[in-house]
Design a protein around this motif. Structure first.
Motif, PDB file in Angstrom:
ATOM      1  N   TYR A  36       0.511  -1.126   0.007  1.00 38.72           N
ATOM      2  CA  TYR A  36      -0.009  -0.070   0.045  1.00 38.72           C
ATOM      3  C   TYR A  36       0.913   0.993  -0.067  1.00 38.72           C
ATOM      4  O   TYR A  36       2.034   1.181   0.363  1.00 38.72           O
ATOM      5  N   ASP A  37       0.433   2.354  -0.535  1.00 37.98           N
ATOM      6  CA  ASP A  37       1.093   3.681  -0.671  1.00 37.98           C
ATOM      7  C   ASP A  37       0.951   4.565   0.742  1.00 37.98           C
ATOM      8  O   ASP A  37       1.791   5.203   1.032  1.00 37.98           O
ATOM      9  N   PHE A  38      -0.394   4.287   1.430  1.00 38.86           N
ATOM     10  CA  PHE A  38      -0.626   5.004   2.621  1.00 38.86           C
ATOM     11  C   PHE A  38      -1.854   4.386   3.457  1.00 38.86           C
ATOM     12  O   PHE A  38      -2.347   3.624   2.836  1.00 38.86           O
ATOM     13  N   ILE A  39      -1.854   4.816   4.413  1.00 41.68           N
ATOM     14  CA  ILE A  39      -2.895   4.327   5.413  1.00 41.68           C
ATOM     15  C   ILE A  39      -4.009   5.525   5.656  1.00 41.68           C
ATOM     16  O   ILE A  39      -3.132   6.518   6.113  1.00 41.68           O
ATOM     17  N   ALA A  40      -5.235   5.445   5.788  1.00 41.78           N
ATOM     18  CA  ALA A  40      -6.089   6.428   5.917  1.00 41.78           C
ATOM     19  C   ALA A  40      -6.769   5.887   7.190  1.00 41.78           C
ATOM     20  O   ALA A  40      -7.333   4.916   7.467  1.00 41.78           O
ATOM     21  N   ASP A  41      -6.726   7.123   8.312  1.00 43.81           N
ATOM     22  CA  ASP A  41      -7.390   6.553   9.730  1.00 43.81           C
ATOM     23  C   ASP A  41      -8.859   7.428   9.515  1.00 43.81           C
ATOM     24  O   ASP A  41      -9.095   8.776   9.985  1.00 43.81           O
ATOM     25  N   ILE A  42      -9.648   6.609   9.383  1.00 46.36           N
ATOM     26  CA  ILE A  42     -11.291   7.307   9.004  1.00 46.36           C
ATOM     27  C   ILE A  42     -12.129   6.722  10.382  1.00 46.36           C
ATOM     28  O   ILE A  42     -12.438   5.658  10.488  1.00 46.36           O
ATOM     29  N   LEU A  98     -12.230   6.075  -4.588  1.00 45.46           N
ATOM     30  CA  LEU A  98     -11.933   5.122  -3.758  1.00 45.46           C
ATOM     31  C   LEU A  98     -12.841   3.797  -4.203  1.00 45.46           C
ATOM     32  O   LEU A  98     -13.720   3.819  -4.194  1.00 45.46           O
ATOM     33  N   ILE A  99     -11.824   2.936  -4.554  1.00 46.97           N
ATOM     34  CA  ILE A  99     -12.464   1.770  -5.105  1.00 46.97           C
ATOM     35  C   ILE A  99     -12.179   0.439  -3.866  1.00 46.97           C
ATOM     36  O   ILE A  99     -10.985  -0.013  -4.075  1.00 46.97           O
ATOM     37  N   PRO A 100     -12.986  -0.159  -3.415  1.00 45.63           N
ATOM     38  CA  PRO A 100     -12.826  -1.311  -2.502  1.00 45.63           C
ATOM     39  C   PRO A 100     -12.092  -2.394  -3.375  1.00 45.63           C
ATOM     40  O   PRO A 100     -12.591  -2.832  -4.651  1.00 45.63           O
ATOM     41  N   VAL A 101     -10.907  -2.988  -3.141  1.00 47.33           N
ATOM     42  CA  VAL A 101     -10.294  -3.925  -3.695  1.00 47.33           C
ATOM     43  C   VAL A 101     -11.222  -5.377  -3.864  1.00 47.33           C
ATOM     44  O   VAL A 101     -11.117  -5.932  -4.876  1.00 47.33           O
ATOM     45  N   LYS A 102     -12.135  -5.502  -2.925  1.00 49.50           N
ATOM     46  CA  LYS A 102     -13.065  -6.569  -3.127  1.00 49.50           C
ATOM     47  C   LYS A 102     -13.706  -6.767  -4.362  1.00 49.50           C
ATOM     48  O   LYS A 102     -14.127  -7.775  -4.752  1.00 49.50           O
ATOM     49  N   GLU A 103     -13.999  -5.658  -4.946  1.00 50.40           N
ATOM     50  CA  GLU A 103     -15.009  -5.450  -6.037  1.00 50.40           C
ATOM     51  C   GLU A 103     -14.341  -5.838  -7.287  1.00 50.40           C
ATOM     52  O   GLU A 103     -14.895  -5.860  -8.353  1.00 50.40           O
ATOM     53  N   VAL A 104     -12.944  -5.822  -7.347  1.00 46.70           N
ATOM     54  CA  VAL A 104     -12.285  -5.868  -8.604  1.00 46.70           C
ATOM     55  C   VAL A 104     -11.304  -7.122  -8.675  1.00 46.70           C
ATOM     56  O   VAL A 104     -10.291  -7.104  -9.349  1.00 46.70           O
ATOM     57  N   ILE A 105     -11.449  -7.965  -7.492  1.00 45.08           N
ATOM     58  CA  ILE A 105     -10.368  -9.232  -7.452  1.00 45.08           C
ATOM     59  C   ILE A 105     -10.422 -10.000  -8.620  1.00 45.08           C
ATOM     60  O   ILE A 105     -11.352 -10.311  -9.203  1.00 45.08           O
ATOM     61  N   GLY A 106      -9.079 -10.437  -8.950  1.00 48.37           N
ATOM     62  CA  GLY A 106      -8.970 -11.387 -10.298  1.00 48.37           C
ATOM     63  C   GLY A 106      -8.851 -10.503 -11.554  1.00 48.37           C
ATOM     64  O   GLY A 106      -8.789 -11.168 -12.570  1.00 48.37           O
ATOM     65  N   TYR A 135     -18.600   9.442  -1.208  1.00 46.79           N
ATOM     66  CA  TYR A 135     -19.504   8.723  -1.204  1.00 46.79           C
ATOM     67  C   TYR A 135     -18.972   7.377  -0.329  1.00 46.79           C
ATOM     68  O   TYR A 135     -19.635   6.923   0.526  1.00 46.79           O
ATOM     69  N   GLN A 136     -17.721   6.859  -0.665  1.00 48.41           N
ATOM     70  CA  GLN A 136     -17.188   5.680  -0.160  1.00 48.41           C
ATOM     71  C   GLN A 136     -16.890   6.056   1.198  1.00 48.41           C
ATOM     72  O   GLN A 136     -16.856   5.100   2.176  1.00 48.41           O
ATOM     73  N   ILE A 137     -16.625   7.139   1.569  1.00 51.42           N
ATOM     74  CA  ILE A 137     -16.191   7.511   3.063  1.00 51.42           C
ATOM     75  C   ILE A 137     -17.623   7.355   3.978  1.00 51.42           C
ATOM     76  O   ILE A 137     -17.533   6.866   5.027  1.00 51.42           O
ATOM     77  N   GLU A 138     -18.584   8.086   3.279  1.00 48.69           N
ATOM     78  CA  GLU A 138     -19.916   7.831   4.189  1.00 48.69           C
ATOM     79  C   GLU A 138     -20.418   6.438   4.316  1.00 48.69           C
ATOM     80  O   GLU A 138     -20.822   5.957   5.144  1.00 48.69           O
ATOM     81  N   LEU A 139     -20.032   5.563   3.314  1.00 47.12           N
ATOM     82  CA  LEU A 139     -20.364   4.218   3.436  1.00 47.12           C
ATOM     83  C   LEU A 139     -19.595   3.488   4.478  1.00 47.12           C
ATOM     84  O   LEU A 139     -20.106   2.767   5.569  1.00 47.12           O
ATOM     85  N   LEU A 140     -18.477   4.066   4.495  1.00 45.30           N
ATOM     86  CA  LEU A 140     -17.542   3.361   5.855  1.00 45.30           C
ATOM     87  C   LEU A 140     -17.926   3.897   7.085  1.00 45.30           C
ATOM     88  O   LEU A 140     -18.300   3.304   8.081  1.00 45.30           O
ATOM     89  N   LYS A 141     -18.405   5.330   7.306  1.00 42.48           N
ATOM     90  CA  LYS A 141     -18.666   5.676   8.370  1.00 42.48           C
ATOM     91  C   LYS A 141     -20.354   5.467   8.986  1.00 42.48           C
ATOM     92  O   LYS A 141     -20.451   5.018  10.276  1.00 42.48           O
ATOM     93  N   THR A 142     -20.840   4.776   8.199  1.00 44.71           N
ATOM     94  CA  THR A 142     -22.312   4.422   8.537  1.00 44.71           C
ATOM     95  C   THR A 142     -22.322   2.894   8.473  1.00 44.71           C
ATOM     96  O   THR A 142     -23.376   2.227   8.712  1.00 44.71           O
ATOM     97  N   GLY A 143     -21.255   2.443   8.028  1.00 44.08           N
ATOM     98  CA  GLY A 143     -21.428   0.854   8.281  1.00 44.08           C
ATOM     99  C   GLY A 143     -22.276   0.189   6.997  1.00 44.08           C
ATOM    100  O   GLY A 143     -22.678  -1.062   7.142  1.00 44.08           O
ATOM    101  N   THR A 144     -22.400   0.907   5.913  1.00 49.91           N
ATOM    102  CA  THR A 144     -23.171   0.551   5.112  1.00 49.91           C
ATOM    103  C   THR A 144     -22.280  -0.232   3.908  1.00 49.91           C
ATOM    104  O   THR A 144     -21.467   0.404   3.254  1.00 49.91           O
ATOM    105  N   GLU A 145     -22.647  -1.331   3.555  1.00 48.74           N
ATOM    106  CA  GLU A 145     -21.885  -2.173   2.281  1.00 48.74           C
ATOM    107  C   GLU A 145     -22.645  -1.979   1.009  1.00 48.74           C
ATOM    108  O   GLU A 145     -23.845  -2.284   1.181  1.00 48.74           O
ATOM    109  N   GLN A 146     -21.663  -1.701   0.137  1.00 55.33           N
ATOM    110  CA  GLN A 146     -22.228  -1.776  -1.253  1.00 55.33           C
ATOM    111  C   GLN A 146     -22.624  -3.114  -1.597  1.00 55.33           C
ATOM    112  O   GLN A 146     -21.649  -3.998  -1.085  1.00 55.33           O
ATOM    113  N   ILE A 147     -23.688  -3.417  -2.425  1.00 59.15           N
ATOM    114  CA  ILE A 147     -23.963  -4.748  -2.982  1.00 59.15           C
ATOM    115  C   ILE A 147     -22.662  -5.077  -3.908  1.00 59.15           C
ATOM    116  O   ILE A 147     -22.319  -4.515  -4.607  1.00 59.15           O
ATOM    117  N   ASN A 148     -22.167  -6.302  -3.633  1.00 65.26           N
ATOM    118  CA  ASN A 148     -21.236  -6.920  -4.279  1.00 65.26           C
ATOM    119  C   ASN A 148     -21.666  -8.040  -5.002  1.00 65.26           C
ATOM    120  O   ASN A 148     -21.539  -9.059  -4.523  1.00 65.26           O
TER     121      ASN A 148
END
Length: 208
Positions: A36-42, A98-106, A135-148
């Motif tokens: 990774y290039d950096f760590i974000a403390d959200i 900001l793109i979750p790595v789990k959505e583009v695995i493989g 948008y992605q920060i809001e998902l993280l803060k609210t604990g909302t998971e995007q449909i994968n």
């Protein structure tokens, strides 16, 4: 220093700045061997971020997910895993994404769409608006998971007959005998190319 290196550093600093503007602390690893290039403390939630340079495409912009490192046999490229990083991050036209790595695995690359192609089913498109930093920060803060949703890629004849199905673009390229063919297959899947290597490539929801 090469232009590519300068662009990479510029993108990395720009991404970090966007987090800092939002009151989010960032930490940069001392070791040059971190994935990774950096760590974000959200809000106390530490996320590993890998920065990538975006490249313009007809419908939006493309991001490579490959990691390159030197070995005794030369340069080797691999995709990232969920254990190595949590998100990809980039800047495109002054907007941070900001793109979750789990959505583009493989996948070796993916496209975020700004101008949808009507030939591609809407639910198959990664709309850029769903991956803005805010948008992605809001998902993280609210604990909302995007449909994968899980997808498969169908290899079809020109008449639409399905020849085979694959889980990743890499598997599609290997079915054609060469991993380097992945780029054209990716363009076909995302609608910027009609066909690739004599086949139509169609992404669809994986049946239950």
């Amino acid at each position: 220093m090469h232009k590519k290196e300068i662009k990479g550093i510029e993108t990395e600093l720009s991404c970090q700045t966007e987090f800092i503007k939002r009151g989010i602390n960032v930490s940069v690893p001392v070791s040059a061997y971190c994935k990774y290039d950096f760590i974000a403390d959200i809000d106390g939630n530490l996320k590993k971020i890998q920065v990538k340079t975006a490249r313009k495409r007809t419908t939006g912009f493309m991001i490579s997910t490959l990691s390159t490192h030197l070995t005794s046999n030369g340069a080797r490229k691999n995709t990232y895993t969920e254990k190595e990083i949590d998100y990809f991050c980039t800047i495109y036209e002054n907007q941070c994404y900001l793109i979750p790595v789990k959505e583009v695995i493989g996948r070796s690359q993916f496209t975020l769409t700004l101008f949808p192609d009507k030939r591609v089913n809407n639910y198959l498109i990664m709309h850029a608006k769903n991956y803005t930093l805010d948008y992605q920060i809001e998902l993280l803060k609210t604990g909302t998971e995007q449909i994968n949703t899980k997808f498969i890629i169908n290899k079809c004849l020109k008449d639409g007959t399905i020849v085979n199905s694959y889980k990743t673009e890499r598997e599609c390229a290997l079915s054609c005998g060469d991993i380097s063919k992945q780029a054209h297959i990716h363009e076909c899947i995302n609608g910027s190319r009609k066909s690739a290597y004599g086949f139509l490539w169609r992404k669809d929801i994986e049946p239950l």
